[in-house]
Design a protein around this motif. Structure first.
Motif, short mmCIF file in Angstrom:
data_model
loop_
_atom_site.label_atom_id
_atom_site.label_comp_id
_atom_site.label_asym_id
_atom_site.label_seq_id
_atom_site.Cartn_x
_atom_site.Cartn_y
_atom_site.Cartn_z
N UNK A 156 2.93 -15.47 132.38
CA UNK A 156 1.80 -15.94 131.57
C UNK A 156 1.27 -14.79 130.71
N UNK A 157 1.18 -13.61 131.30
CA UNK A 157 0.71 -12.44 130.55
C UNK A 157 1.69 -12.05 129.44
N UNK A 158 2.98 -12.19 129.69
CA UNK A 158 3.99 -11.92 128.66
C UNK A 158 3.80 -12.87 127.48
N UNK A 159 3.62 -14.15 127.78
CA UNK A 159 3.39 -15.14 126.73
C UNK A 159 2.16 -14.76 125.90
N UNK A 160 1.07 -14.42 126.59
CA UNK A 160 -0.16 -14.04 125.89
C UNK A 160 0.06 -12.81 125.02
N UNK A 161 0.80 -11.85 125.54
CA UNK A 161 1.11 -10.63 124.79
C UNK A 161 1.85 -10.97 123.50
N UNK A 162 2.82 -11.87 123.58
CA UNK A 162 3.59 -12.23 122.39
C UNK A 162 2.74 -13.02 121.39
N UNK A 163 1.84 -13.88 121.89
CA UNK A 163 0.91 -14.55 120.99
C UNK A 163 0.04 -13.53 120.27
N UNK A 164 -0.43 -12.53 120.99
CA UNK A 164 -1.27 -11.49 120.39
C UNK A 164 -0.52 -10.70 119.32
N UNK A 165 0.79 -10.59 119.48
CA UNK A 165 1.61 -9.87 118.51
C UNK A 165 1.93 -10.73 117.29
N UNK A 166 1.55 -12.01 117.34
CA UNK A 166 1.74 -12.88 116.20
C UNK A 166 2.90 -13.84 116.31
N UNK A 167 3.61 -13.84 117.44
CA UNK A 167 4.73 -14.76 117.61
C UNK A 167 4.23 -16.13 118.03
#
Length: 358
Positions: A156-167
């Motif tokens: 879940x944290x990985x997904x959030x990290x990628x959303x934060x990066x703009x993906x």
């Protein structure tokens, strides 16, 4: 938008499962699912008899396959033909994802932080992804009662990290269902949203009225909500238009609304879904709006087992010019089995100015 309950990670005796496709479909129908994806390890042979089984049990079966290698497992669904997994090496998964897309499928990371060798060879994701914009989804919840598992919190944290990066990557759940059997654990559901006019065009809203392509497109576009209980949905109202989960608020609308009228979030909790197949204790839950800016809203939501539908509205604050809002999602938190956990969450609504295009 109509929402269909899906299980997107299953196995039969054509790989390491101990159930036939018919037994799997019967079990899924009994649990209130509208659709399942058959994702046997490195084979699609288990789909034999698919059409007849769909008709018998009244649910849609999406063709898929779990690429099972030494460096990770990748769930692929919607393929029109076999995409060869055998050429993938640690730094070559991008080409494998391209091949999946070439055959009309979509690809997601399966249980990326599950323990690997020697307990589960290849279960831990070790592939080096060069192009994250090609990844369609991440299975952030795996197994039963997924929200208490540490490996799922990492996903879940990985997904959030990628959303934060703009993906713009979708999130799903998957039971990784291998066998029929009773369980007292909460079972997760991935609800996929289909536009009302698409369903109406088929004359009804039953699972068998759906084409596989509708469900695959819904997941590809991130029209998904995940839960171990009620169905949580989110729309944004801006500029006279509504933006659903998976859609993008245009820059012009966001700027105009910031200057003239704030964007409003509409949240719905539907407690009537899959009646009798899940339960929560009576309690006061927390309904949150979260984005790359942090926690933007935190409301108390009373829950009682006789509840049917709850609708709430909130106003978004204007984001700072130097830190644009990239995305926003809704989360429902509460107590399950005496533990404070995430009960449900939506996929993201995106903001054009703050994110990349796919």
């Amino acid at each position: 938008m109509k929402w269909f309950a899906c299980e997107l990670h299953t196995h039969t005796l054509h790989s390491d499962g101990s159930q036939t496709l018919g037994e799997l479909a019967a079990g899924a129908a009994n649990l209130g699912f509208d659709a399942i994806a058959l994702t046997d390890h490195n084979t699609m042979s288990g789909l034999s008899g698919k059409a007849e089984i769909e008709q018998k049990y009244g649910l849609r079966i999406i063709p898929g396959m779990e690429w099972t290698t030494f460096y990770g497992h990748m769930v692929t669904i919607g393929l029109s033909a076999f995409a060869d997994w055998r050429q993938a090496n640690r730094d070559g998964i991008d080409e494998g994802i391209e091949n999946v897309h070439r055959f009309g499928g979509i690809a997601g990371l399966a249980h990326p932080f599950r323990i690997g060798s020697p307990a589960c060879t290849g279960c831990f994701w070790e592939y080096e992804i060069g192009n994250w914009s090609a990844v369609d989804y991440i299975e952030v919840w795996s197994g039963t009662f997924p929200s208490i598992q540490t490996n799922n919190r990492r996903a879940f944290d990985l997904w959030t990290e990628k959303l934060n990066e703009g993906y713009r990557i979708a999130a799903t759940s998957g039971r990784d269902w291998h066998a029929q059997g009773e369980t007292d654990d909460p079972i997760s559901v991935t609800y996929l949203g289909i536009e009302d006019d698409a369903v109406a065009g088929n004359g009804n809203s039953t699972a068998l009225s759906l084409h596989e392509e509708m469900l695959i497109q819904a997941l590809s576009e991130g029209r998904a909500s995940i839960t171990i209980g009620p169905l949580l949905t989110l729309t944004l109202a801006a500029g006279g238009a509504f933006y659903a989960i998976g859609s993008t608020v245009p820059t012009a609308v966001e700027r105009r609304e910031a200057a003239e009228e704030p964007i409003r979030a509409n949240l719905t909790l539907d407690f009537s879904v899959r009646t009798g197949l899940w339960s929560l204790p009576n309690q006061v839950c927390r309904l949150k709006l979260c984005s790359n800016l942090g926690e933007e809203l935190n409301l108390e939501v009373p829950y009682s087992s006789d509840g049917q539908m709850m609708q709430l509205e909130a106003q978004l604050k204007e984001s700072a010019p130097h830190i644009p809002r990239r995305w926003i999602r809704a989360e429902l938190w509460g107590t399950v089995r005496g533990v404070h956990v995430l009960i449900a969450f939506t996929n993201a609504i995106y903001f054009e100015e703050g994110g990349y295009s796919r």
